[in-house]
Design an enzyme around this catalytic site. Sequence first.
Site, mmCIF file in Angstrom:
data_model
loop_
_atom_site.group_PDB
_atom_site.id
_atom_site.type_symbol
_atom_site.label_atom_id
_atom_site.label_comp_id
_atom_site.label_asym_id
_atom_site.label_seq_id
_atom_site.Cartn_x
_atom_site.Cartn_y
_atom_site.Cartn_z
ATOM 1 N N LYS A 215 -68.426 13.339 104.346
ATOM 2 C CA LYS A 215 -68.542 11.849 104.566
ATOM 3 C C LYS A 215 -68.161 10.628 103.813
ATOM 4 O O LYS A 215 -69.364 10.595 103.316
ATOM 5 C CB LYS A 215 -69.869 12.771 105.588
ATOM 6 C CG LYS A 215 -69.512 11.012 106.782
ATOM 7 C CD LYS A 215 -70.975 10.469 107.418
ATOM 8 C CE LYS A 215 -71.873 9.451 106.572
ATOM 9 N NZ LYS A 215 -71.063 7.611 106.122
ATOM 10 N N GLY A 268 -76.124 7.395 96.918
ATOM 11 C CA GLY A 268 -76.814 6.481 97.446
ATOM 12 C C GLY A 268 -78.086 5.737 97.608
ATOM 13 O O GLY A 268 -78.560 5.717 95.920
ATOM 14 N N SER A 269 -78.316 5.150 98.618
ATOM 15 C CA SER A 269 -79.416 4.287 98.083
ATOM 16 C C SER A 269 -80.533 5.743 97.970
ATOM 17 O O SER A 269 -81.134 6.868 98.560
ATOM 18 C CB SER A 269 -79.917 4.181 98.754
ATOM 19 O OG SER A 269 -80.108 4.250 100.351
ATOM 20 N N THR A 270 -82.157 5.336 97.599
ATOM 21 C CA THR A 270 -83.264 6.233 97.250
ATOM 22 C C THR A 270 -83.692 6.043 98.201
ATOM 23 O O THR A 270 -84.380 7.135 98.818
ATOM 24 C CB THR A 270 -84.022 5.676 95.842
ATOM 25 O OG1 THR A 270 -83.760 5.246 94.245
ATOM 26 C CG2 THR A 270 -85.230 6.351 95.847
ATOM 27 N N GLY A 273 -81.888 8.584 100.165
ATOM 28 C CA GLY A 273 -81.886 10.189 99.574
ATOM 29 C C GLY A 273 -82.626 10.718 100.449
ATOM 30 O O GLY A 273 -83.366 11.907 100.341
ATOM 31 N N GLU A 290 -78.058 11.513 93.665
ATOM 32 C CA GLU A 290 -77.913 10.939 92.788
ATOM 33 C C GLU A 290 -77.474 9.155 93.477
ATOM 34 O O GLU A 290 -77.441 8.756 94.237
ATOM 35 C CB GLU A 290 -76.433 10.309 92.578
ATOM 36 C CG GLU A 290 -76.334 9.834 90.529
ATOM 37 C CD GLU A 290 -75.787 9.065 90.872
ATOM 38 O OE1 GLU A 290 -76.726 7.618 90.471
ATOM 39 O OE2 GLU A 290 -74.629 8.151 91.075
ATOM 40 N N CYS A 324 -74.194 1.974 90.403
ATOM 41 C CA CYS A 324 -75.719 2.360 90.464
ATOM 42 C C CYS A 324 -77.126 2.911 88.255
ATOM 43 O O CYS A 324 -77.947 2.207 88.804
ATOM 44 C CB CYS A 324 -76.149 3.542 90.599
ATOM 45 S SG CYS A 324 -74.476 4.885 89.861
ATOM 46 N N GLU A 425 -83.862 -2.923 92.993
ATOM 47 C CA GLU A 425 -82.223 -2.458 92.130
ATOM 48 C C GLU A 425 -81.227 -3.806 93.894
ATOM 49 O O GLU A 425 -82.053 -3.743 94.804
ATOM 50 C CB GLU A 425 -81.528 -1.206 93.193
ATOM 51 C CG GLU A 425 -80.172 -1.153 92.588
ATOM 52 C CD GLU A 425 -79.838 -0.117 92.807
ATOM 53 O OE1 GLU A 425 -80.228 0.538 93.793
ATOM 54 O OE2 GLU A 425 -79.290 0.703 91.962
HETATM 55 O O1 TXE Z 1 -77.070 2.601 101.148
HETATM 56 P P1 TXE Z 1 -76.835 4.145 102.145
HETATM 57 P P2 TXE Z 1 -76.265 0.786 101.566
HETATM 58 C C1 TXE Z 1 -77.711 0.978 96.960
HETATM 59 C C2 TXE Z 1 -77.737 -0.280 96.745
HETATM 60 C C3 TXE Z 1 -77.347 -1.008 98.728
HETATM 61 C C4 TXE Z 1 -78.404 -0.195 99.143
HETATM 62 C C5 TXE Z 1 -77.792 -0.093 100.477
HETATM 63 O O2 TXE Z 1 -79.186 -0.681 96.201
HETATM 64 O O3 TXE Z 1 -77.755 -2.395 98.632
HETATM 65 O O4 TXE Z 1 -78.227 1.098 98.336
HETATM 66 O O5 TXE Z 1 -76.143 0.058 100.632
HETATM 67 C C6 TXE Z 1 -74.416 7.802 104.276
HETATM 68 N N1 TXE Z 1 -78.196 10.818 106.923
HETATM 69 N N2 TXE Z 1 -76.459 2.139 96.931
HETATM 70 O O6 TXE Z 1 -77.048 0.844 103.266
HETATM 71 O O7 TXE Z 1 -77.418 3.690 103.223
HETATM 72 C C7 TXE Z 1 -74.182 6.546 104.309
HETATM 73 O O8 TXE Z 1 -73.649 6.664 106.118
HETATM 74 C C8 TXE Z 1 -77.147 10.904 105.737
HETATM 75 C C9 TXE Z 1 -76.382 2.361 95.183
HETATM 76 O O9 TXE Z 1 -74.680 1.533 101.957
HETATM 77 O O10 TXE Z 1 -77.734 4.949 100.561
HETATM 78 C C10 TXE Z 1 -72.890 6.467 102.791
HETATM 79 O O11 TXE Z 1 -72.218 6.923 103.402
HETATM 80 N N3 TXE Z 1 -76.494 9.456 105.833
HETATM 81 C C11 TXE Z 1 -75.724 3.755 95.352
HETATM 82 C C12 TXE Z 1 -73.891 6.674 102.034
HETATM 83 O O12 TXE Z 1 -75.460 7.629 102.523
HETATM 84 C C13 TXE Z 1 -76.094 8.638 106.109
HETATM 85 C C14 TXE Z 1 -74.249 3.482 96.014
HETATM 86 C C15 TXE Z 1 -74.843 5.632 101.416
HETATM 87 O O13 TXE Z 1 -75.890 4.858 101.952
HETATM 88 C C16 TXE Z 1 -77.956 8.016 106.402
HETATM 89 C C17 TXE Z 1 -74.895 3.058 97.470
HETATM 90 C C18 TXE Z 1 -79.366 8.878 106.918
HETATM 91 N N4 TXE Z 1 -79.827 8.718 107.660
HETATM 92 C C19 TXE Z 1 -75.473 2.025 97.406
HETATM 93 N N5 TXE Z 1 -77.884 6.683 106.279
HETATM 94 C C20 TXE Z 1 -75.725 4.107 94.362
HETATM 95 N N6 TXE Z 1 -76.698 5.079 93.638
HETATM 96 O O14 TXE Z 1 -74.793 4.445 93.234
HETATM 97 C C21 TXE Z 1 -76.898 6.367 105.538
HETATM 98 N N7 TXE Z 1 -76.433 7.108 105.341
#
Ligand code: TXE
Length: 547
Positions: A215, A268-270, A273, A290, A324, A425
């Site tokens: 996804k 993605g975000s903590t 995660g 991650e 990240c 972050e």
């Molecule tokens: O992240 P999300 P967002 C951090 C960075 C940023 C913040 C928010 O601080 O400002 O996260 O970004 C999917 N169940 N990083 O809102 O929500 C979503 O569709 C399953 C760090 O964009 O973590 C996307 O595909 N999946 C980071 C993915 O998760 C879900 C890179 C990332 O989105 C979901 C990006 C759920 N409930 C942001 N909710 C890094 N580590 O590199 C969302 N998603």
Amino acid sequence: MATNLFQTLTAPNGVSFEQPLGLFINNEWRAAKSGNLITVPSSLGAGRLAVAVYPRSLISSPRNEQEIAKVHAGGEQDIDDSVKAARQAFRGPWSAISGTQRGELMRKLADLVEAKTDTFASIDTWNNGKRFASAQGDVSELTATLRYYAGFADKLALCLPPIPEVIPVNLEKLAYTSRDPIGVCGQIIPWNYPLGMAAWKLGPALAAGNTIVLKPAEQTPLSILVFATLIEKAGFPPGVINIVNGVGRTAGASLASHTGVDKIAFTGSTNTGREIMKLAAVNLKNISLETGGKSPLIVFEDAELSNAVKFSHYGIMANQGQICTATSRIFVHKKIYDQFINLFVEQVKKTSVVGDPFAPGTFQGPQVTKAQYDSVLSYIEAGKQEGATVAYGGKALTGVNGKGYFVEPTVFTNVSDSMKIYREEIFGPCAAVSSFSTEEEVIERANDTIYGLGAAIFTENISRALTVAKRIEAGSKFESSLTVYGYSYANPLFFCTVVWINSSQDSDIRIPFGGVKQSGIGRELGEAGIEAYTQVKAIHVNLAHRV
Ligand code: TXE
């Protein structure tokens, strides 16, 4: 009901291409069963304030806020269809294909991607806002990762511990192990490196013989959907790689909680995660995460200053600060602090040219979405409110046609350890610089964070560099010293991931990557990356007379 599955698009640099808009399931393009399109591209994620949903719609370009395309949004039913297709492929044709053939398919896919490098780069520059050269680099990362892992596909038995082996037991028993794929893998990726993050997950999963439902991030699905058009061309059987675009809280959550999925891998975000861990608990999925970071960069008084300045800039300002491992907390020894600040600000001024990501001289494009732009600006505001000094930048900028999500590269000094800009972050081009006096002090402060992802150390003193590298909790958990034959060592049982000595953001597909603390679970890249997509099976053969 949305029915259009393809549209011809022309990027601002004149590159035209056929853009799929649907879902790629079982080697077919399908409309989302719900008929939904991605109409609200981004909130701030599960953990941030859920009210932050913006009334903008569809997939648009952050350089000028204009709509690019209307893309289908997969939901629970589509995820279910794709998981079933992946299961069928896993039990059927994919398991009948040898490791050598898997490697060949992966190499063929890499060749097809490479032939379209400029198309992919144009799409990500347009949709994500990253500068064109950097987007080209992401395409190279995708092809290199596929080729690197293709090399493992027929050598899994040789390279992973414990290697499949016959275990001596006794004359009446033969016991051996085999290393098997995990099964159907769900992969949820973010928007900062749409192709790179896909590559890190697809490469090892395919090489190890798994099948996949990936996804993409709802904000940046376009390049991966074009990538999907090459999957069947490369010769992959139906169901091996499924790409289901959709919103996190619907498609992502359905994938994470689906009981037909054996492993979930997420970047993605903590907070998201954490949410995914809960959803994945339903069937105790294998999981790798991650997540976020607030990585320290330490400049000791003996550092080669121009090198430290160069990497301090790159470490936080590259990719619009959306990395990240961005080294966002910069600690400088008090003896060289003033000199460093002058040089650092000069470097930011000179190098961080903000503008249209398609323009050749641009270093920094727009933040990816309005949500991210607002979030970065709110952190900058918080830094000012809390009393940090803006040594450079600190404002929003307008870009192409007076629009776009551009932020000035920003350097804060006089930052204290309790400030939001120091602790959280930001994920934007915003550095928090402070000074330190002793090695002990800076190690303690660098480790005083919920995160543990990357760290950079600048010094010409090799023993200091190695000692500090061990003690930084950047993917390493330093506990105590160990005495062996009278010699004292730092505890070698730390799990080191990313510590850079005299550089920052130096990534390499052959070297494992991942975090500790709240920066994640598990490792990607290198051999560790492929290990994460396999499981060890033990086989006991009874050779004795059976009664
Ligand atoms: O992240 P999300 P967002 C951090 C960075 C940023 C913040 C928010 O601080 O400002 O996260 O970004 C999917 N169940 N990083 O809102 O929500 C979503 O569709 C399953 C760090 O964009 O973590 C996307 O595909 N999946 C980071 C993915 O998760 C879900 C890179 C990332 O989105 C979901 C990006 C759920 N409930 C942001 N909710 C890094 N580590 O590199 C969302 N998603």
